[in-house]
Design a protein around this motif. Sequence first.
Motif, short mmCIF file in Angstrom:
data_model
loop_
_atom_site.label_atom_id
_atom_site.label_comp_id
_atom_site.label_asym_id
_atom_site.label_seq_id
_atom_site.Cartn_x
_atom_site.Cartn_y
_atom_site.Cartn_z
N GLU A 1 2.15 -2.19 0.78
CA GLU A 1 2.97 -2.90 1.76
C GLU A 1 2.18 -3.94 2.53
O GLU A 1 2.65 -4.48 3.53
CB GLU A 1 3.59 -1.89 2.74
CG GLU A 1 4.55 -0.92 2.10
CD GLU A 1 5.19 0.04 3.10
OE1 GLU A 1 5.09 -0.23 4.31
OE2 GLU A 1 5.76 1.06 2.66
N VAL B 1 1.31 -7.01 1.85
CA VAL B 1 1.83 -8.39 1.83
C VAL B 1 2.77 -8.64 3.00
O VAL B 1 2.74 -9.71 3.62
CB VAL B 1 2.54 -8.69 0.49
CG1 VAL B 1 3.24 -10.04 0.55
CG2 VAL B 1 1.53 -8.66 -0.65
N SER B 2 3.59 -7.67 3.34
CA SER B 2 4.57 -7.86 4.41
C SER B 2 4.12 -7.29 5.76
O SER B 2 4.87 -7.34 6.73
CB SER B 2 5.90 -7.19 4.02
OG SER B 2 5.72 -5.80 3.78
N LYS C 1 -5.38 -9.36 5.93
CA LYS C 1 -4.43 -9.13 4.84
C LYS C 1 -5.03 -9.56 3.50
O LYS C 1 -4.97 -8.83 2.50
CB LYS C 1 -3.13 -9.90 5.11
CG LYS C 1 -2.06 -9.70 4.06
CD LYS C 1 -0.82 -10.53 4.37
CE LYS C 1 -0.16 -10.10 5.67
NZ LYS C 1 1.15 -10.79 5.88
#
Length: 556
Positions: A446, A448-449, A457
């Motif tokens: 998760e 990426v979001s 990130k």
Amino acid sequence: MTRTTTLRLLALALTALVSAPRSEAAQHGRPRLVVTMMVDQMTWDYLYRYQARFVEGGFKRLLSRGFNCENTRINYIPAYTAIGHSSVHTGSVPAIHGIAGNDFFKDGKPIYCTQDTLVASVGVPNGKSGQMSPRNLLTTTIADELRIATNFRSKTIGVAIKDRASILPAGHTTNGAYWLDDASGHFITSTYYRTDLPDWVKKFNARDRVKELLSQGWKPLYDLKTYRESTADKNDYEQPWGKKGEIPATLPLDTKKLMKTEGLGVIRTTPFGNTLTFEMAKAAIEGEHLGEGEETDFLAMSHSATDYVGHRYGTFAVETEDTYLRLDRDLADFLSYLDKKVGEGEYLFILTADHAAAHNLTFDKDHKIPGEALRSDIARQIIDSVVNKTLGANARVIRAYFNYQVFFNDARIDSLGINRSALQHTICQALKAKLPGVAYAIPADEVVSAPIPEAIKTRIINGYRKGRSGDIFVIPDPGWYSKGSAETPRGTTHGVWSPYDTHIPLIFMGKGIRQGHLYRETNITDIAATLAALLKTQYPSGCIGHPITEAFAPQD
């Protein structure tokens, strides 16, 4: 012989000379020899902190005559040795080259990065120290690509005290990789490469240099009072020697006596380990005739003693300063050797590091710098508590917690029909709520979001290799690093995304390189791409880096 005949013969000789093919290296503008020098745990600022006492021919020479990339960063996490050596030479990241840590999981089982039970030791009786190869590395290195580009006529060699620091940079097609066996004090290899040590390695081992060097004792180069870039030698930041810590972590250190009680591996945590590496590198150049052939040769040389010294003593220790001052002298001698052996301006030399290092936590506290221990033992207790509460005491769905990651037992989760996503979120929430120092705890799938800074990130995405990395990434607050108990933190470590762990030195010097400095951000993955451009080879098979073209000398 008539004058006409003489002139004809002279003309034919000149024609033959002009039309004779130049060496492949000369045709492509390649250097005769490429040397990568990786200094394990070298933080970027050491180039400047210790500069006043550097000699003219070592680091000062690189700084004044090379191209210095001042803002080179590691673009993945965790910042560990095996990943760094792989990423420098592949131009890639764990997500692609597969080296996800010094240790990771493979096929559901824990594995050391270069572990290979299909091979045997060469140079010592068969055992774990020699059961090593690059098979776990999924991409080619720049040394591999040089071999391919020359139809395998180029010679490539890896040399280091650490097995992983020799094996991973040298790649899959290398002519040899050699590392130190602590029990014998000799350099060894594995049957992945050959079935017997070459004569030059046997000759080097016969000298028993480890014993000779340790017999000297570690005495400071200068009066201890003059080490102004370090704390006082006696302090609470460093790890004493001995089974019960009965030998102070101070200089001078009786390494001859220590060798008898703790073994020859003591050399790893002294500057003599770097001296040994330089000597072995020279032996490799002589024994393999590197830089003497028609093609460009490649020496991947890694200095591991700096990492062992840093882990035991920290970033502001007299021992660390003395180690770098000695490394500088050894470097000056080695560069002078290359000038004479290969020819000044005929080789390409690259200085960089696999990672940097944090300051000791007690040192930080004493100077009011934020940061404490991220307790891995408490993290595991929190994780197990969540699992026991939600799934029962016999669930056994967690394999491990290390590398700042939580590893799930996938087969067990699937067999029990557990909602993976729900379990991930519950563990993440518990870690953030109950474990001091956790900035973020994020399911790997998760990221990426996730509402986190782009720099973090990107590093998680680059560092995640499915099947080898964990299912949850734990990101500490700045200044915090992993520790397994409540004992007073000694020495230091590394691994996180912060600049103190990921800002590394990078200097190119020699053939094809101009003098200068670059202040824009470059990445560890750009090194192999730059070498590929300079050597006129294909990029390594997983390379995501970009050539640092500002370093290139103008073409004639």
